[in-house]
Design a protein around this motif. Sequence first.
Motif, PDB file in Angstrom:
ATOM      1  N   LEU A 222     -30.419 -26.892 -77.051  1.00 20.81           N
ATOM      2  CA  LEU A 222     -29.035 -26.954 -76.616  1.00 20.81           C
ATOM      3  C   LEU A 222     -28.969 -26.946 -75.105  1.00 20.81           C
ATOM      4  O   LEU A 222     -29.677 -26.178 -74.459  1.00 20.81           O
ATOM      5  N   SER A 223     -28.129 -27.790 -74.562  1.00 20.78           N
ATOM      6  CA  SER A 223     -27.865 -27.802 -73.130  1.00 20.78           C
ATOM      7  C   SER A 223     -26.418 -27.386 -72.931  1.00 20.78           C
ATOM      8  O   SER A 223     -25.511 -28.222 -73.049  1.00 20.78           O
ATOM      9  N   PRO A 224     -26.169 -26.094 -72.672  1.00 23.19           N
ATOM     10  CA  PRO A 224     -24.790 -25.616 -72.572  1.00 23.19           C
ATOM     11  C   PRO A 224     -24.009 -26.350 -71.493  1.00 23.19           C
ATOM     12  O   PRO A 224     -24.532 -26.633 -70.415  1.00 23.19           O
ATOM     13  N   SER A 225     -22.747 -26.638 -71.790  1.00 21.59           N
ATOM     14  CA  SER A 225     -21.864 -27.252 -70.804  1.00 21.59           C
ATOM     15  C   SER A 225     -21.272 -26.209 -69.879  1.00 21.59           C
ATOM     16  O   SER A 225     -20.969 -26.500 -68.722  1.00 21.59           O
ATOM     17  N   VAL A 226     -21.086 -24.983 -70.395  1.00 17.21           N
ATOM     18  CA  VAL A 226     -20.531 -23.892 -69.609  1.00 17.21           C
ATOM     19  C   VAL A 226     -21.340 -22.631 -69.901  1.00 17.21           C
ATOM     20  O   VAL A 226     -21.583 -22.305 -71.063  1.00 17.21           O
ATOM     21  N   VAL A 227     -21.763 -21.943 -68.844  1.00 18.82           N
ATOM     22  CA  VAL A 227     -22.484 -20.673 -68.985  1.00 18.82           C
ATOM     23  C   VAL A 227     -21.763 -19.635 -68.131  1.00 18.82           C
ATOM     24  O   VAL A 227     -21.576 -19.845 -66.932  1.00 18.82           O
ATOM     25  N   VAL A 228     -21.338 -18.551 -68.756  1.00 14.29           N
ATOM     26  CA  VAL A 228     -20.636 -17.497 -68.030  1.00 14.29           C
ATOM     27  C   VAL A 228     -21.251 -16.158 -68.396  1.00 14.29           C
ATOM     28  O   VAL A 228     -22.060 -16.056 -69.317  1.00 14.29           O
ATOM     29  N   GLN A 229     -20.832 -15.116 -67.698  1.00  6.63           N
ATOM     30  CA  GLN A 229     -21.312 -13.768 -67.990  1.00  6.63           C
ATOM     31  C   GLN A 229     -20.226 -12.887 -68.588  1.00  6.63           C
ATOM     32  O   GLN A 229     -20.467 -11.717 -68.863  1.00  6.63           O
ATOM     33  N   PHE A 233     -13.815 -14.209 -71.096  1.00  7.47           N
ATOM     34  CA  PHE A 233     -13.495 -15.512 -70.509  1.00  7.47           C
ATOM     35  C   PHE A 233     -14.014 -16.636 -71.396  1.00  7.47           C
ATOM     36  O   PHE A 233     -13.353 -17.667 -71.576  1.00  7.47           O
ATOM     37  N   LEU A 234     -15.199 -16.444 -71.981  1.00  6.83           N
ATOM     38  CA  LEU A 234     -15.759 -17.448 -72.878  1.00  6.83           C
ATOM     39  C   LEU A 234     -14.868 -17.620 -74.109  1.00  6.83           C
ATOM     40  O   LEU A 234     -14.648 -18.748 -74.576  1.00  6.83           O
ATOM     41  N   ARG A 235     -14.351 -16.534 -74.631  1.00  8.65           N
ATOM     42  CA  ARG A 235     -13.408 -16.608 -75.755  1.00  8.65           C
ATOM     43  C   ARG A 235     -12.175 -17.415 -75.368  1.00  8.65           C
ATOM     44  O   ARG A 235     -11.683 -18.242 -76.157  1.00  8.65           O
ATOM     45  N   SER A 236     -11.665 -17.181 -74.146  1.00 11.48           N
ATOM     46  CA  SER A 236     -10.481 -17.915 -73.688  1.00 11.48           C
ATOM     47  C   SER A 236     -10.760 -19.415 -73.614  1.00 11.48           C
ATOM     48  O   SER A 236      -9.905 -20.234 -73.989  1.00 11.48           O
ATOM     49  N   LEU A 237     -11.956 -19.785 -73.153  1.00  9.77           N
ATOM     50  CA  LEU A 237     -12.316 -21.201 -73.103  1.00  9.77           C
ATOM     51  C   LEU A 237     -12.341 -21.804 -74.509  1.00  9.77           C
ATOM     52  O   LEU A 237     -11.890 -22.943 -74.716  1.00  9.77           O
ATOM     53  N   ALA A 238     -12.882 -21.055 -75.459  1.00  6.13           N
ATOM     54  CA  ALA A 238     -12.925 -21.547 -76.831  1.00  6.13           C
ATOM     55  C   ALA A 238     -11.513 -21.721 -77.389  1.00  6.13           C
ATOM     56  O   ALA A 238     -11.218 -22.722 -78.055  1.00  6.13           O
ATOM     57  N   LEU A 239     -10.630 -20.776 -77.110  1.00  7.23           N
ATOM     58  CA  LEU A 239      -9.245 -20.871 -77.583  1.00  7.23           C
ATOM     59  C   LEU A 239      -8.524 -22.071 -76.967  1.00  7.23           C
ATOM     60  O   LEU A 239      -7.634 -22.666 -77.594  1.00  7.23           O
ATOM     61  N   GLU A 240      -8.903 -22.429 -75.735  1.00  2.00           N
ATOM     62  CA  GLU A 240      -8.294 -23.578 -75.057  1.00  2.00           C
ATOM     63  C   GLU A 240      -8.882 -24.903 -75.513  1.00  2.00           C
ATOM     64  O   GLU A 240      -8.462 -25.966 -75.054  1.00  2.00           O
ATOM     65  N   GLY A 241      -9.864 -24.854 -76.413  1.00  7.18           N
ATOM     66  CA  GLY A 241     -10.425 -26.086 -76.937  1.00  7.18           C
ATOM     67  C   GLY A 241     -11.440 -26.754 -76.038  1.00  7.18           C
ATOM     68  O   GLY A 241     -11.663 -27.967 -76.138  1.00  7.18           O
ATOM     69  N   VAL A 242     -12.101 -25.968 -75.166  1.00  8.49           N
ATOM     70  CA  VAL A 242     -13.069 -26.558 -74.235  1.00  8.49           C
ATOM     71  C   VAL A 242     -14.349 -26.962 -74.951  1.00  8.49           C
ATOM     72  O   VAL A 242     -14.984 -27.962 -74.595  1.00  8.49           O
ATOM     73  N   GLY A 243     -14.744 -26.207 -75.950  1.00 10.68           N
ATOM     74  CA  GLY A 243     -15.979 -26.530 -76.648  1.00 10.68           C
ATOM     75  C   GLY A 243     -16.283 -25.528 -77.740  1.00 10.68           C
ATOM     76  O   GLY A 243     -15.427 -24.732 -78.146  1.00 10.68           O
ATOM     77  N   ILE A 244     -17.529 -25.560 -78.206  1.00  7.43           N
ATOM     78  CA  ILE A 244     -18.003 -24.661 -79.256  1.00  7.43           C
ATOM     79  C   ILE A 244     -18.722 -23.500 -78.573  1.00  7.43           C
ATOM     80  O   ILE A 244     -19.701 -23.712 -77.834  1.00  7.43           O
ATOM     81  N   ALA A 245     -18.255 -22.293 -78.810  1.00  7.87           N
ATOM     82  CA  ALA A 245     -18.781 -21.117 -78.119  1.00  7.87           C
ATOM     83  C   ALA A 245     -19.709 -20.316 -79.022  1.00  7.87           C
ATOM     84  O   ALA A 245     -19.498 -20.242 -80.246  1.00  7.87           O
ATOM     85  N   ILE A 246     -20.725 -19.749 -78.418  1.00 10.11           N
ATOM     86  CA  ILE A 246     -21.600 -18.790 -79.101  1.00 10.11           C
ATOM     87  C   ILE A 246     -21.170 -17.406 -78.649  1.00 10.11           C
ATOM     88  O   ILE A 246     -21.361 -17.039 -77.490  1.00 10.11           O
TER      89      ILE A 246
END
Length: 311
Positions: A222-229, A233-246
């Motif tokens: 996997l080559s992540p498109s977004v990596v955060v700590q 915030f990652l949950r918020s990105l997933a809710l906004e439809g940015v991508g598939i979050a782990i």
Amino acid sequence: MGNKTAKTKPEVAMSATTPDDLRDLRAFCLVVDHGSLTAAAKQLGETKGSVSRRLSRLESTLGVPLVRRSPRLVQPTEDGALYRQRVGRALELLEDATDALKEAQGHPRGRLRVTAPPDFAHTVLAPVFARFCEAHRDISLELLLTDRQLDFDAHQLDVALRIASSLRDSSLVALRLLDVQLGFVASPAYLEREGHPRRLAELTAHRVLTMRRESGPSTVHLSPSVVVQDGAFLRSLALEGVGIAILPLALVEPDLSQGRLVQLLFDQDSPPRVSLFLLHPATPLLPARVRAFRDFMAHELLKQGRGPRVS
């Protein structure tokens, strides 16, 4: 090749360690601080003559005049002022060591400085922290919520709670509290727009969002498109439809139950589990407040054997 510096054992002072030596040093510090033999004697519960003899004995042992005496005032010499500073630090360290030993065997009290990951603290740990505060009212809990791995010495930490797949070797004692199940999640809008992957290998065609502390599944590259700590915030990105979050499923459980996010289930391997670890310094003089927190967290999170399932 250069010679390696051999490690040496800490030295033990062979002088100025008897009870009388310590009383003489305390008397000297108090005389300098108060500028008066009488005031120092009152605080020590001794006579003025006894304090004077202590000063004379100390000066005789050192071979250096430490104070200048006059009818109205006692002042340190230049050597005495410097000696006062160094002796004061030594006596404070001795007092700290004694207090730490007493506290380790006594009632848990005082400030407890703990660092924890913010997303997990909000969703899983907050109720446990609340019960700890209720059970230990003499402990003041100070929380530093961050995903950064803070240094114990630099940030004066007592305990660190960290989520990781494994821990690097260190001088810290680590207790594994519970396993945390990760999952692939995405918003219905993203899946409708980009398609619903049915196999793990199909994730290579999607935008994958992950946290730096986690690693992707070993069965597919996997080559992540977004990596955060920050998990929130990652949950918020997933809710906004940015991508598939782990993400830890505990963090998004309300979103899954209310349909704001969808968990993607694959026949192949799911994301690897990570664990919540409790770390504290490896010391035989572990303060009672740290032992109380460690034991409370272990009881709360390990009482079901392997710990509660966080999923």
